[in-house]
Design a protein around this motif. Sequence first.
Motif, PDB file in Angstrom:
ATOM      1  N   GLU A 130     -35.407  71.843 -35.576  1.00 24.25           N
ATOM      2  CA  GLU A 130     -36.487  71.956 -34.598  1.00 24.25           C
ATOM      3  C   GLU A 130     -37.757  71.316 -35.165  1.00 24.25           C
ATOM      4  O   GLU A 130     -38.102  71.621 -36.307  1.00 24.25           O
ATOM      5  CB  GLU A 130     -36.725  73.440 -34.294  1.00 24.25           C
ATOM      6  CG  GLU A 130     -37.684  73.694 -33.167  1.00 24.25           C
ATOM      7  CD  GLU A 130     -37.682  75.172 -32.720  1.00 24.25           C
ATOM      8  OE1 GLU A 130     -37.668  75.407 -31.521  1.00 24.25           O
ATOM      9  OE2 GLU A 130     -37.699  76.051 -33.597  1.00 24.25           O
ATOM     10  N   PRO A 131     -38.458  70.419 -34.462  1.00 21.03           N
ATOM     11  CA  PRO A 131     -38.269  70.034 -33.066  1.00 21.03           C
ATOM     12  C   PRO A 131     -36.948  69.290 -32.847  1.00 21.03           C
ATOM     13  O   PRO A 131     -36.423  68.683 -33.776  1.00 21.03           O
ATOM     14  CB  PRO A 131     -39.462  69.118 -32.789  1.00 21.03           C
ATOM     15  CG  PRO A 131     -39.860  68.564 -34.111  1.00 21.03           C
ATOM     16  CD  PRO A 131     -39.570  69.646 -35.087  1.00 21.03           C
ATOM     17  N   PHE A 132     -36.472  69.318 -31.599  1.00 19.99           N
ATOM     18  CA  PHE A 132     -35.171  68.722 -31.290  1.00 19.99           C
ATOM     19  C   PHE A 132     -35.253  67.957 -29.972  1.00 19.99           C
ATOM     20  O   PHE A 132     -36.103  68.245 -29.111  1.00 19.99           O
ATOM     21  CB  PHE A 132     -34.102  69.818 -31.162  1.00 19.99           C
ATOM     22  CG  PHE A 132     -34.525  70.952 -30.267  1.00 19.99           C
ATOM     23  CD1 PHE A 132     -34.402  70.863 -28.892  1.00 19.99           C
ATOM     24  CD2 PHE A 132     -35.092  72.110 -30.811  1.00 19.99           C
ATOM     25  CE1 PHE A 132     -34.820  71.896 -28.066  1.00 19.99           C
ATOM     26  CE2 PHE A 132     -35.516  73.149 -29.985  1.00 19.99           C
ATOM     27  CZ  PHE A 132     -35.383  73.038 -28.611  1.00 19.99           C
ATOM     28  N   TYR A 133     -34.369  66.980 -29.834  1.00 18.58           N
ATOM     29  CA  TYR A 133     -34.214  66.260 -28.567  1.00 18.58           C
ATOM     30  C   TYR A 133     -33.817  67.320 -27.533  1.00 18.58           C
ATOM     31  O   TYR A 133     -32.779  67.982 -27.691  1.00 18.58           O
ATOM     32  CB  TYR A 133     -33.149  65.180 -28.756  1.00 18.58           C
ATOM     33  CG  TYR A 133     -32.793  64.431 -27.501  1.00 18.58           C
ATOM     34  CD1 TYR A 133     -33.764  63.785 -26.741  1.00 18.58           C
ATOM     35  CD2 TYR A 133     -31.473  64.349 -27.074  1.00 18.58           C
ATOM     36  CE1 TYR A 133     -33.424  63.096 -25.594  1.00 18.58           C
ATOM     37  CE2 TYR A 133     -31.131  63.652 -25.930  1.00 18.58           C
ATOM     38  CZ  TYR A 133     -32.111  63.035 -25.199  1.00 18.58           C
ATOM     39  OH  TYR A 133     -31.784  62.356 -24.055  1.00 18.58           O
ATOM     40  N   SER A 134     -34.657  67.521 -26.520  1.00 19.74           N
ATOM     41  CA  SER A 134     -34.560  68.740 -25.709  1.00 19.74           C
ATOM     42  C   SER A 134     -33.201  68.998 -25.044  1.00 19.74           C
ATOM     43  O   SER A 134     -32.810  70.167 -24.918  1.00 19.74           O
ATOM     44  CB  SER A 134     -35.700  68.809 -24.689  1.00 19.74           C
ATOM     45  OG  SER A 134     -35.855  67.586 -24.038  1.00 19.74           O
ATOM     46  N   PRO A 135     -32.413  67.988 -24.644  1.00 18.91           N
ATOM     47  CA  PRO A 135     -31.111  68.303 -24.052  1.00 18.91           C
ATOM     48  C   PRO A 135     -30.153  69.080 -24.974  1.00 18.91           C
ATOM     49  O   PRO A 135     -29.217  69.709 -24.488  1.00 18.91           O
ATOM     50  CB  PRO A 135     -30.529  66.929 -23.707  1.00 18.91           C
ATOM     51  CG  PRO A 135     -31.729  66.079 -23.476  1.00 18.91           C
ATOM     52  CD  PRO A 135     -32.732  66.562 -24.490  1.00 18.91           C
ATOM     53  N   TYR A 136     -30.380  69.048 -26.295  1.00 17.57           N
ATOM     54  CA  TYR A 136     -29.475  69.802 -27.184  1.00 17.57           C
ATOM     55  C   TYR A 136     -29.433  71.271 -26.790  1.00 17.57           C
ATOM     56  O   TYR A 136     -28.377  71.888 -26.725  1.00 17.57           O
ATOM     57  CB  TYR A 136     -29.911  69.720 -28.653  1.00 17.57           C
ATOM     58  CG  TYR A 136     -29.872  68.344 -29.277  1.00 17.57           C
ATOM     59  CD1 TYR A 136     -29.126  67.317 -28.706  1.00 17.57           C
ATOM     60  CD2 TYR A 136     -30.592  68.070 -30.431  1.00 17.57           C
ATOM     61  CE1 TYR A 136     -29.104  66.050 -29.283  1.00 17.57           C
ATOM     62  CE2 TYR A 136     -30.571  66.818 -31.010  1.00 17.57           C
ATOM     63  CZ  TYR A 136     -29.832  65.810 -30.426  1.00 17.57           C
ATOM     64  OH  TYR A 136     -29.815  64.568 -30.993  1.00 17.57           O
ATOM     65  N   LEU A 137     -30.619  71.811 -26.555  1.00 23.43           N
ATOM     66  CA  LEU A 137     -30.682  73.235 -26.242  1.00 23.43           C
ATOM     67  C   LEU A 137     -30.038  73.511 -24.881  1.00 23.43           C
ATOM     68  O   LEU A 137     -29.307  74.488 -24.704  1.00 23.43           O
ATOM     69  CB  LEU A 137     -32.137  73.695 -26.265  1.00 23.43           C
ATOM     70  CG  LEU A 137     -32.374  75.175 -26.034  1.00 23.43           C
ATOM     71  CD1 LEU A 137     -31.528  76.020 -26.970  1.00 23.43           C
ATOM     72  CD2 LEU A 137     -33.845  75.508 -26.224  1.00 23.43           C
ATOM     73  N   ASP A 138     -30.289  72.614 -23.942  1.00 26.67           N
ATOM     74  CA  ASP A 138     -29.716  72.799 -22.603  1.00 26.67           C
ATOM     75  C   ASP A 138     -28.192  72.767 -22.657  1.00 26.67           C
ATOM     76  O   ASP A 138     -27.522  73.603 -22.056  1.00 26.67           O
ATOM     77  CB  ASP A 138     -30.234  71.706 -21.657  1.00 26.67           C
ATOM     78  CG  ASP A 138     -31.754  71.734 -21.546  1.00 26.67           C
ATOM     79  OD1 ASP A 138     -32.332  72.830 -21.682  1.00 26.67           O
ATOM     80  OD2 ASP A 138     -32.364  70.673 -21.352  1.00 26.67           O
ATOM     81  N   VAL A 139     -27.639  71.815 -23.376  1.00 27.22           N
ATOM     82  CA  VAL A 139     -26.179  71.688 -23.396  1.00 27.22           C
ATOM     83  C   VAL A 139     -25.547  72.855 -24.164  1.00 27.22           C
ATOM     84  O   VAL A 139     -24.516  73.389 -23.763  1.00 27.22           O
ATOM     85  CB  VAL A 139     -25.731  70.293 -23.921  1.00 27.22           C
ATOM     86  CG1 VAL A 139     -25.843  70.146 -25.396  1.00 27.22           C
ATOM     87  CG2 VAL A 139     -24.304  70.023 -23.513  1.00 27.22           C
TER      88      VAL A 139
END
Length: 415
Positions: A130-139
């Motif tokens: 973290e920070p992370f490319y936001s779709p990682y958390l969504d997927v």
Amino acid sequence: MIRVTSTFSHSIVSAKNDLADAEVSVSLIEEVSRQTKILGAIDLGVGNPLGLPPKELRQTVLGASDKLHDYGDIRGISELRSAIAKMIQTRYLVNIDFERQIVITNGATEGLTASVLALLPQNSEVIIFEPFYSPYLDVVRLCGLIPRFVSLSPANGWQFSERELKEAFNSRTAAIILNMPHNPTGRVFNCSEMRFITDLCLQHDVICISDEVYDEIFYTSARPLSVIETPLWSNLAIKIGSFSKIYAIAGWRIGYVAGSPHLIAKILSAHEVLTGGAANPMQAAATAACTLPERYYRLSRQNYRRKRDLLYGEMSKLGFSGQLPQAGLFLTLRPPLSKAEDNEPIFQAMKVLREAKVGVIPLGAFYSQKDSETAGWWRICFARPTNQLKEAVKLMSKWIQAGEAIKTHISPTKN
Ligand code: PMP
């Protein structure tokens, strides 16, 4: 009217489009990009390299539309898989069986989703820096998995703490998502960091999902390390690649996943049910991309480096601070603002967009919860024509000089 449906979490935004009167639920990046177009502002938000793709690719895609109308091989056309295997051999000196170790996907996005869906049991844990490319958390959430965050510290050159990473591994850990070069920070892990991660994965039998979509866009003297070069490669790793970035064809939606045959076999069945295959004409163009000479990559890197240095220099003069990225297409900068950090990322973004007429992504969009050190920072994409970068700097300068940037922030309810 913009309405945030989550708190600070993964920045999914629910927006009511007044014109179409339709409810949509999209990521903050997507929403900023949409609003930028509506407002006619300059988009330094989305990581979309603007500019024409190489001529060879455009010609191939036109030619391919005269043929290639049928369903193709679900793994992707063999010429493309073979060309990727050859590139991997040249870059990393590792042989890949293109029949069993590569699947062509609808961008890295689908590669990531298919991999998480196929490889990781529900309710297991996934480690994410973290920070992370936001779709990682969504997927990860969509697939019923539990995210476990390890922070990258800006005060420490975006390094992780070995202790924190070690503590994140446990008996429920199924995977770690690596992103090298890293979005948003542009960080590239060095050999000893990679060795530390590799050892932990081996020790705990954990899969490493390595998102390497910026692998060709680096400003260091040596190419960033790939998971392919680690001992995980034989059976605990996959590399996710993309044609979106270095060839400037993000809208053509071609990526790939490479890994050991037993992992790829599982990913292939998820890929089949999710997509029915990638578009054949675009795959033909991607095959042409693989034959571009080394000079193409060298010149692209020089070009991006110039844009990075230009924007970094100009933004520094305006009072922005941060580190020069080692790779990728983004600057992560702390703006000379006060109070903006109190706001949710979407309201920060809308304030800048409406007042300065420039689209940027608040760094909060890449965190699972508010991070006191970086709240109020921005991610800015420099993969734009130089005249657009200069225009954006002018607009930003005007905004800052007018004192807009330091006005008390707008209350979310008034947006
Ligand atoms: N991973 C990262 C780190 C990215 O930045 C992006 C694009 N912004 C993607 C994956 C998605 O790539 P693609 O266009 O191939 O789906």
